[in-house]
Scaffold this active site. Sequence first.
Site, PDB file in Angstrom:
ATOM      1  N   LYS A   1       0.851  -1.192   0.000  1.00 28.54           N
ATOM      2  CA  LYS A   1       0.000   0.000   0.000  1.00 28.54           C
ATOM      3  C   LYS A   1       0.877   1.228   0.000  1.00 28.54           C
ATOM      4  O   LYS A   1       1.970   1.223   0.572  1.00 28.54           O
ATOM      5  CB  LYS A   1      -0.876   0.018   1.260  1.00 28.54           C
ATOM      6  CG  LYS A   1      -2.139   0.830   1.110  1.00 28.54           C
ATOM      7  CD  LYS A   1      -3.178   0.070   0.301  1.00 28.54           C
ATOM      8  CE  LYS A   1      -4.488   0.785   0.225  1.00 28.54           C
ATOM      9  NZ  LYS A   1      -5.536  -0.134  -0.275  1.00 28.54           N
TER      10      LYS A   1
HETATM   11  P1  NAD Z   1     -13.098   7.501  -2.738  1.00 29.17           P
HETATM   12  O1  NAD Z   1     -12.159   8.601  -2.402  1.00 29.17           O
HETATM   13  O2  NAD Z   1     -13.534   7.295  -4.151  1.00 29.17           O
HETATM   14  O3  NAD Z   1     -14.443   7.633  -1.856  1.00 29.17           O
HETATM   15  C1  NAD Z   1     -14.445   7.766  -0.470  1.00 29.17           C
HETATM   16  C2  NAD Z   1     -15.833   8.261  -0.093  1.00 29.17           C
HETATM   17  O4  NAD Z   1     -15.959   8.273   1.323  1.00 29.17           O
HETATM   18  C3  NAD Z   1     -16.116   9.686  -0.545  1.00 29.17           C
HETATM   19  O5  NAD Z   1     -17.490   9.791  -0.881  1.00 29.17           O
HETATM   20  C4  NAD Z   1     -15.808  10.515   0.707  1.00 29.17           C
HETATM   21  O6  NAD Z   1     -16.491  11.760   0.730  1.00 29.17           O
HETATM   22  C5  NAD Z   1     -16.350   9.569   1.749  1.00 29.17           C
HETATM   23  N1  NAD Z   1     -15.823   9.784   3.096  1.00 29.17           N
HETATM   24  C6  NAD Z   1     -14.535   9.964   3.487  1.00 29.17           C
HETATM   25  N2  NAD Z   1     -14.479  10.099   4.826  1.00 29.17           N
HETATM   26  C7  NAD Z   1     -15.749   9.966   5.276  1.00 29.17           C
HETATM   27  C8  NAD Z   1     -16.351   9.988   6.547  1.00 29.17           C
HETATM   28  N3  NAD Z   1     -15.615  10.183   7.649  1.00 29.17           N
HETATM   29  N4  NAD Z   1     -17.687   9.799   6.628  1.00 29.17           N
HETATM   30  C9  NAD Z   1     -18.425   9.585   5.519  1.00 29.17           C
HETATM   31  N5  NAD Z   1     -17.931   9.565   4.288  1.00 29.17           N
HETATM   32  C10 NAD Z   1     -16.606   9.764   4.169  1.00 29.17           C
HETATM   33  O7  NAD Z   1     -12.411   6.165  -2.152  1.00 29.17           O
HETATM   34  P2  NAD Z   1     -12.782   4.676  -2.507  1.00 29.17           P
HETATM   35  O8  NAD Z   1     -11.859   4.202  -3.573  1.00 29.17           O
HETATM   36  O9  NAD Z   1     -14.253   4.557  -2.684  1.00 29.17           O
HETATM   37  O10 NAD Z   1     -12.330   3.957  -1.159  1.00 29.17           O
HETATM   38  C11 NAD Z   1     -13.166   3.874  -0.019  1.00 29.17           C
HETATM   39  C12 NAD Z   1     -12.639   2.752   0.879  1.00 29.17           C
HETATM   40  O11 NAD Z   1     -12.644   1.528   0.145  1.00 29.17           O
HETATM   41  C13 NAD Z   1     -11.217   2.949   1.400  1.00 29.17           C
HETATM   42  O12 NAD Z   1     -11.130   2.353   2.678  1.00 29.17           O
HETATM   43  C14 NAD Z   1     -10.402   2.125   0.407  1.00 29.17           C
HETATM   44  O13 NAD Z   1      -9.178   1.699   0.954  1.00 29.17           O
HETATM   45  C15 NAD Z   1     -11.347   0.969   0.171  1.00 29.17           C
HETATM   46  N6  NAD Z   1     -11.121   0.209  -1.054  1.00 29.17           N
HETATM   47  C16 NAD Z   1     -11.149   0.811  -2.276  1.00 29.17           C
HETATM   48  C17 NAD Z   1     -10.959   0.042  -3.421  1.00 29.17           C
HETATM   49  C18 NAD Z   1     -11.057   0.623  -4.790  1.00 29.17           C
HETATM   50  O14 NAD Z   1     -10.991  -0.141  -5.764  1.00 29.17           O
HETATM   51  N7  NAD Z   1     -11.234   1.911  -4.947  1.00 29.17           N
HETATM   52  C19 NAD Z   1     -10.718  -1.342  -3.311  1.00 29.17           C
HETATM   53  C20 NAD Z   1     -10.710  -1.925  -2.050  1.00 29.17           C
HETATM   54  C21 NAD Z   1     -10.917  -1.137  -0.927  1.00 29.17           C
END
Ligand code: NAD
Length: 429
Positions: A119
Amino acid sequence: MAEVQEVSPGRGELEWETPLYRTALAQFEQALPHADIEDFVAERLRYPERALVVSVPVHLDSGKLGVFPAYRVQHSTVLGPSKGGVRYDMEVTLGECAALAMWMTWKCALLRLPYGGAKGGLRCSPKDLSPAELQKLTRRFTAELLPIIGPQADIPAPDMATNEQTMAWMMDTYSMQAGHAVPEIVTGKPIALGGSLFRHEATGAGVVMVIARACQRLGWRLGEQRCVVQGFGNVGGVAAGELHDQGAKVVAVSDLSGGVHDERGLDIPALRSFAEEHGSLAGYEGGERVTNEELLELPCDILALAAREDQVTGENAGRIKAKLIAEGANGPTSLEGDAILADRGIAVLPDVLTNAGGVTVSYFEWVQDLGRLFWSRAEIRAKLADQLGDAFDRVWRLADEQGISLRSAALVSGIREVAGALTSRGIYP
Ligand code: NAD
């Protein structure tokens, strides 16, 4: 085990041992008694293999020089090159990257992908940076990572606040150094650069595939469930859309600006268009506004956590009303939160299984790039459903057989795969 621990200096005081790393480590320790692996293997896996700390200098639009701390941690390369996202966030630390890298190791192994876990993260406030600044930052960060990344060494992907454009810049920077196009250096890139169909939707769609499989096992009909989704980005926005498409009633969603709630069910396509146009849910008028704290405690059947780590904790777990929690985000439930949910009989679909759709289709993307042969959307969706379904069934069966939580079962499955390989390889020299 005690003997082995005593001979490793630094235990408990190493640079990456922040609260999130301790959570990842504690989950590992909880799973270990059920994993039946050799002590030397367990001791090796408690530590990341490699961590790179860099400071990334960039001339900002203001003319001033900004210097941004950034990290890349490779937890394991036992099964193959390490794989994991890169996030841009003000809270990024070495320990956060190390914890997330360890989870990636178990996730890749659970899905039987030939990868270890990594990561990366860059500490910045992405919303305060212009596209030009983000591009310079990404390119210089990639240049700093050159000694340790590579298509057979470590393959970055998008995570919080990074996207296809970020991956395109990373791919281009790496390719300029190589002297030819190297699409397989990153995944989650635009289709035109060798990206995979269905990669963008894969994590969120995978979350719903896992939820659907759990509903089947529990004898519930997905179409009759009331769902709440925290986070409306790449994972949460897509998951909410899939739940809506499959007939479930999504009664609340949220992002950093807060939440929107309507007991009659929200118009998710309208919310997604609104968020795309305005950059967030702020100002949306089709429902009652709730805070993120309130959203987590709303009455519902399924709560999908798709924002960030540490959302359900010892403080609020006692007030959660959902019957099933799906971890779309990484590490959204703290150790204390997990214990309280277990006591209250609330099942948790763990992150390493539930959000594994992203890395699985990233693997498909890498394979397609290496083979220069591309698959259809339907083929990829079907392959993903098979692979997630198989992992889900193995986890469910193990939890049942050993009387352990789904999280421990998922970790045990992943740990056993890595441990088998490490036992055969041994420790060099
Ligand atoms: P992103 O930046 O596209 O979206 C994150 C979302 O969460 C946004 O809408 C943001 O406004 C919201 N957010 C952030 N802090 C918040 C809070 N305290 N309360 C409510 N909403 C909040 O990110 P993503 O890619 O969707 O990733 C989200 C999670 O999923 C992370 O933990 C990431 O590690 C995990 N993840 C992502 C992927 C991927 O393919 N993108 C894969 C596996 C895991």
